[in-house]
Design a protein around this motif. Structure first.
Motif, PDB file in Angstrom:
ATOM      1  N   GLY A  11       7.776  32.679  18.526  1.00 52.01           N
ATOM      2  CA  GLY A  11       7.940  31.297  18.079  1.00 52.01           C
ATOM      3  C   GLY A  11       8.678  31.210  16.762  1.00 52.01           C
ATOM      4  N   GLU A  12       8.352  32.104  15.848  1.00 54.15           N
ATOM      5  CA  GLU A  12       9.014  32.104  14.544  1.00 54.15           C
ATOM      6  C   GLU A  12      10.499  32.456  14.678  1.00 54.15           C
ATOM      7  OE1 GLU A  12       8.415  34.703  10.647  1.00 54.15           O
ATOM      8  OE2 GLU A  12       6.697  33.410  11.097  1.00 54.15           O
ATOM      9  N   GLN A  13      10.815  33.430  15.525  1.00 55.06           N
ATOM     10  CA  GLN A  13      12.215  33.797  15.747  1.00 55.06           C
ATOM     11  C   GLN A  13      12.993  32.626  16.350  1.00 55.06           C
ATOM     12  OE1 GLN A  13      13.980  36.420  14.702  1.00 55.06           O
ATOM     13  NE2 GLN A  13      15.779  35.436  15.565  1.00 55.06           N
ATOM     14  N   LEU A  14      12.399  31.943  17.315  1.00 53.25           N
ATOM     15  CA  LEU A  14      13.054  30.780  17.924  1.00 53.25           C
ATOM     16  C   LEU A  14      13.241  29.658  16.896  1.00 53.25           C
ATOM     17  CD1 LEU A  14      11.241  30.675  21.381  1.00 53.25           C
ATOM     18  CD2 LEU A  14      13.621  31.310  20.943  1.00 53.25           C
ATOM     19  N   ALA A  15      12.273  29.491  16.014  1.00 50.88           N
ATOM     20  CA  ALA A  15      12.378  28.471  14.972  1.00 50.88           C
ATOM     21  C   ALA A  15      13.516  28.791  14.007  1.00 50.88           C
ATOM     22  CB  ALA A  15      11.056  28.353  14.210  1.00 50.88           C
ATOM     23  N   VAL A  16      13.654  30.054  13.633  1.00 50.27           N
ATOM     24  CA  VAL A  16      14.744  30.473  12.739  1.00 50.27           C
ATOM     25  C   VAL A  16      16.090  30.209  13.409  1.00 50.27           C
ATOM     26  CG1 VAL A  16      15.876  32.507  11.733  1.00 50.27           C
ATOM     27  CG2 VAL A  16      13.430  32.125  11.359  1.00 50.27           C
ATOM     28  N   GLU A  17      16.208  30.570  14.679  1.00 51.30           N
ATOM     29  CA  GLU A  17      17.454  30.315  15.408  1.00 51.30           C
ATOM     30  C   GLU A  17      17.748  28.817  15.484  1.00 51.30           C
ATOM     31  OE1 GLU A  17      16.993  32.327  19.177  1.00 51.30           O
ATOM     32  OE2 GLU A  17      16.787  34.288  18.188  1.00 51.30           O
ATOM     33  N   HIS A  18      16.722  28.032  15.700  1.00 49.47           N
ATOM     34  CA  HIS A  18      16.864  26.569  15.738  1.00 49.47           C
ATOM     35  C   HIS A  18      17.397  26.040  14.403  1.00 49.47           C
ATOM     36  CE1 HIS A  18      15.664  22.355  16.494  1.00 49.47           C
ATOM     37  NE2 HIS A  18      15.200  22.389  15.266  1.00 49.47           N
ATOM     38  N   GLY A  36      -0.724  32.392  -0.778  1.00 46.28           N
ATOM     39  CA  GLY A  36      -0.610  32.287   0.670  1.00 46.28           C
ATOM     40  C   GLY A  36       0.774  32.662   1.162  1.00 46.28           C
ATOM     41  N   GLU A  37       1.162  32.065   2.297  1.00 46.88           N
ATOM     42  CA  GLU A  37       2.429  32.419   2.940  1.00 46.88           C
ATOM     43  C   GLU A  37       3.132  31.176   3.463  1.00 46.88           C
ATOM     44  OE1 GLU A  37       4.060  34.892   6.828  1.00 46.88           O
ATOM     45  OE2 GLU A  37       1.913  34.638   6.547  1.00 46.88           O
ATOM     46  N   ILE A  38       4.467  31.239   3.439  1.00 47.91           N
ATOM     47  CA  ILE A  38       5.304  30.226   4.079  1.00 47.91           C
ATOM     48  C   ILE A  38       6.142  30.952   5.118  1.00 47.91           C
ATOM     49  CG2 ILE A  38       7.204  28.592   3.763  1.00 47.91           C
ATOM     50  CD1 ILE A  38       6.041  27.972   1.004  1.00 47.91           C
ATOM     51  N   ASP A  39       6.166  30.423   6.327  1.00 47.75           N
ATOM     52  CA  ASP A  39       6.846  31.108   7.426  1.00 47.75           C
ATOM     53  C   ASP A  39       8.346  31.244   7.202  1.00 47.75           C
ATOM     54  OD1 ASP A  39       4.463  31.454   8.863  1.00 47.75           O
ATOM     55  OD2 ASP A  39       4.641  29.466   9.773  1.00 47.75           O
ATOM     56  N   VAL A  40       9.019  30.133   6.864  1.00 50.20           N
ATOM     57  CA  VAL A  40      10.472  30.162   6.698  1.00 50.20           C
ATOM     58  C   VAL A  40      10.861  29.310   5.498  1.00 50.20           C
ATOM     59  CG1 VAL A  40      12.726  29.741   7.776  1.00 50.20           C
ATOM     60  CG2 VAL A  40      10.766  30.339   9.219  1.00 50.20           C
ATOM     61  N   VAL A  41      11.729  29.866   4.645  1.00 53.97           N
ATOM     62  CA  VAL A  41      12.312  29.111   3.535  1.00 53.97           C
ATOM     63  C   VAL A  41      13.815  29.093   3.773  1.00 53.97           C
ATOM     64  CG1 VAL A  41      12.585  28.920   1.027  1.00 53.97           C
ATOM     65  CG2 VAL A  41      10.502  29.955   1.975  1.00 53.97           C
ATOM     66  N   SER A  42      14.395  27.882   3.743  1.00 58.24           N
ATOM     67  CA  SER A  42      15.833  27.759   3.988  1.00 58.24           C
ATOM     68  C   SER A  42      16.448  26.733   3.045  1.00 58.24           C
ATOM     69  CB  SER A  42      16.093  27.356   5.442  1.00 58.24           C
ATOM     70  OG  SER A  42      15.533  26.089   5.725  1.00 58.24           O
ATOM     71  N   PHE A  96       9.297  19.644   3.255  1.00 52.63           N
ATOM     72  CA  PHE A  96       8.319  20.392   4.045  1.00 52.63           C
ATOM     73  C   PHE A  96       8.421  19.979   5.507  1.00 52.63           C
ATOM     74  CE2 PHE A  96       6.838  20.182  -0.277  1.00 52.63           C
ATOM     75  CZ  PHE A  96       6.482  21.498  -0.539  1.00 52.63           C
ATOM     76  N   ASP A  97       8.783  20.939   6.357  1.00 49.84           N
ATOM     77  CA  ASP A  97       8.950  20.704   7.788  1.00 49.84           C
ATOM     78  C   ASP A  97       7.916  21.494   8.574  1.00 49.84           C
ATOM     79  OD1 ASP A  97      11.232  19.376   6.921  1.00 49.84           O
ATOM     80  OD2 ASP A  97      12.633  20.587   8.088  1.00 49.84           O
ATOM     81  N   VAL A  98       7.682  21.060   9.795  1.00 48.93           N
ATOM     82  CA  VAL A  98       6.869  21.811  10.751  1.00 48.93           C
ATOM     83  C   VAL A  98       7.707  21.947  12.015  1.00 48.93           C
ATOM     84  CG1 VAL A  98       4.794  21.792  12.199  1.00 48.93           C
ATOM     85  CG2 VAL A  98       4.654  20.992   9.828  1.00 48.93           C
ATOM     86  N   ILE A  99       7.739  23.149  12.555  1.00 53.29           N
ATOM     87  CA  ILE A  99       8.381  23.362  13.849  1.00 53.29           C
ATOM     88  C   ILE A  99       7.301  23.804  14.835  1.00 53.29           C
ATOM     89  CG2 ILE A  99      10.011  24.737  15.201  1.00 53.29           C
ATOM     90  CD1 ILE A  99      11.877  24.749  12.838  1.00 53.29           C
TER      91      ILE A  99
END
Length: 117
Positions: A11-18, A36-42, A96-99
């Motif tokens: 799911g995380e890989q697909l979100a990054v590609e998205h 803590g942690e954040i999944d993706v920073v862009s 702040f987004d949610v995928i």
């Protein structure tokens, strides 16, 4: 038995590609500090985007994004604040987004919620 870690990783890989397809420049994946942690920073235009990725293999427990509750939001904001300070980023506006990534019946659904909180 469903391997939740594998679902999360895919799911995380697909979100990054998205995000990349939509013009985001990925800065970090799985950024961690002691809070803590954040999944993706862009980066995206004038924004630094902190994205929480939620992946599920069904809707038995509701939509994936529904699990981002007040406690999780508070934690993500604290981690983001630390990220901005540590990386000395003052010229980009935080967003702040949610995928949501939903795997159902052999199909994959991606729902990108911008400005989720």
């Amino acid at each position: 038995m469903v391997d939740r870690k594998a679902i999360g990783d895919i799911g995380e890989q697909l979100a990054v590609e998205h995000l990349e397809k939509r013009g985001h420049k990925i800065r970090n994946r799985n950024y961690r500090n002691r809070t803590g942690e954040i999944d993706v920073v862009s980066s995206y235009g004038v924004y630094i985007v902190f994205t929480e990725v939620k992946a599920r293999s069904g809707l038995i427990y509701g939509r994936p994004g529904e699990s981002v509750d007040y406690r999780k939001i508070k934690k993500i904001r604290r981690v983001a604040e630390g990220y901005l300070q540590r990386k000395n980023i003052w010229d980009l506006q935080p967003r702040f987004d949610v995928i949501e990534v939903l795997f159902k019946g052999g199909e994959t659904e991606i729902n990108h919620i911008e400005n989720a909180f």
